[in-house]
Design an enzyme around this catalytic site. Structure first.
Site, PDB file in Angstrom:
ATOM      1  CB  SER A  61      40.443  39.212  45.781  1.00 20.50           C
ATOM      2  OG  SER A  61      40.356  40.432  45.941  1.00 20.50           O
ATOM      3  CE  LYS A  64      37.092  40.008  47.518  1.00 16.03           C
ATOM      4  NZ  LYS A  64      37.336  40.975  46.602  1.00 16.03           N
ATOM      5  CB  SER A 116      36.974  39.831  43.294  1.00 15.22           C
ATOM      6  OG  SER A 116      37.799  39.829  44.166  1.00 15.22           O
ATOM      7  CE  LYS A 225      37.592  36.046  44.341  1.00 19.46           C
ATOM      8  NZ  LYS A 225      38.292  36.791  43.327  1.00 19.46           N
TER       9      LYS A 225
END
Length: 378
Positions: A61, A64, A116, A225
């Site tokens: 993820s 992203k 997320s 992140k």
């Protein structure tokens, strides 16, 4: 006019902290759980520590980050995005969006970065790129533009549904360095909790950031992140700032990623100090061949160890003037050369030198017309 080189041999002596020794770097690498990792300086991009930095890996993820960057660059945060059936069917972490509802793009980006949401990633991709395939093309074009040579993006969320979806620690650090230049991205990345209306239910959304370094574990954290899939394992990108030093850390396939990042940050903050090599404005130690004053439009800053500072040298290179005009035509400048700093015969920083003229001193015909129009409208 042929290039004229003026060498100003300056030894920049500063007081500072203890540098990371090669032996200590080997110890750190052995203690880092990640298969690949990197620590860079956010401003200059200098690599402060690395472990298999260019090895292509699944990234989960942290993909992203790219999705958020494209949403901010190509979308209007106030636009409403209609959630599709395909977005709702996205597997894994979710914001629990409902098909047919309309949600501001801003809310989707916050949900993307903090919780997320894979459904959010698909909704953003369809809205910004027209389709998942179109958005993937945009992702790879951006990666190429940023020099992410060990990366390929096949979806907006990082799920393990494509074999050809990967990046490297160094490439993800480059991406985060670029993203952090955007004020909106920095604000979103640093948000611990976000609340917003839910157009489909009586209860409202409230998303808490999954980045535990930011919310509880490391007080110097400024954003980042998280990521995880069964095949990629734990992936993490974070940013941190301490006493003017701003660093970016990335780990891929890291069983103990929180500790990895704290260890890299602590070693980096101890060993390096971001030094202002040259202030913005007039450069009193640099003189053009004609004897005119020269200026820097931005200060030059670079992270150095105590021993490295003693070996930095400064050089000024001059060439024929090249006119540059500011975006709003408030000033016209003449680029006349570059100010360069070298460490052990390696260039570490380079910035244009200017002779500057204000337009209020040399007003052109276009400026006079616009001034007359503005006066008439007032």
């Amino acid at each position: 006019m042929k290039a004229t080189i003026v060498r100003i041999v300056l030894c920049l002596l500063f007081f500072g902290v203890v540098a990371i020794s090669p032996a200590n770097a080997e110890t750190i690498e052995a203690e880092i759980s990640a298969e690949t990792a990197i620590l860079i300086d956010e401003e200059s991009g200098r690599i402060l520590f690395e472990k298999n930095k260019d090895q292509p890996m699944r990234i989960a993820s942290i993909t992203k980050i790219m999705t958020a960057v494209l949403a901010l660059e190509h979308g209007d945060l106030e636009e409403e995005v209609k959630v599709s059936e395909e977005a709702v069917r996205a597997e894994g972490s979710s914001l629990y969006l409902q098909a047919g509802t309309k949600i501001p793009l801003e809310d989707l980006v916050y949900g993307l970065m903090l919780r997320s949401g894979n459904d959010s990633a698909v909704a953003i991709a369809e809205h910004v790129g027209g389709s998942l395939e179109g958005f993937s093309i945009m992702m790879n074009e951006k990666a190429e533009q940023l020099g992410m040579n060990n990366s390929y993006f096949n979806n907006p969320h990082g799920l393990d549904d494509h074999e050809q979806h990967y990046s490297s620690a160094h490439d993800m650090a480059r991406l985060m360095q670029y993203a952090m230049k955007d004020e909106q991205f920095r604000a979103i990345s640093a948000t611990e909790t976000y609340k917003t209306d839910n157009p489909a239910e009586d209860w409202n959304y409230e998303w808490r950031n999954k980045n535990k370094l930011l919310t509880s574990l490391y007080s110097y954290t400024t954003g980042g992140k998280t990521g995880y899939t069964k095949r990629a394992k734990r992936t993490l990108v974070t940013t941190a700032e301490k006493e003017g030093d701003r660093f970016i850390a990335v780990t891929l396939n890291a069983p103990s990623d929180w500790n990895d990042h704290i260890r890299m940050y602590e070693e980096g903050f101890e060993a390096f100090d971001t030094i202002t090599l040259a202030e913005e404005g007039k450069q009193p130690l640099v003189q053009a061949p004609e004897g005119k004053d020269v200026y820097l439009h931005e200060a030059i800053r670079y992270p150095l160890t105590e021993e490295e500072r003693k070996r930095v040298r400064q050089a000024a290179t001059f060439h024929s003037p090249r006119e540059r005009r500011s975006e709003h035509e408030e000033r016209v400048t003449q680029e006349v050369g570059h100010l360069t700093f070298e460490l052990d015969d390696r260039t570490i920083a380079r910035s244009p030198l200017f002779e500057e003229k204000q337009l209020d001193q040399q007003e052109g015909w276009r400026d006079r017309i616009w001034r007359m129009i503005r006066s008439f409208m007032e």
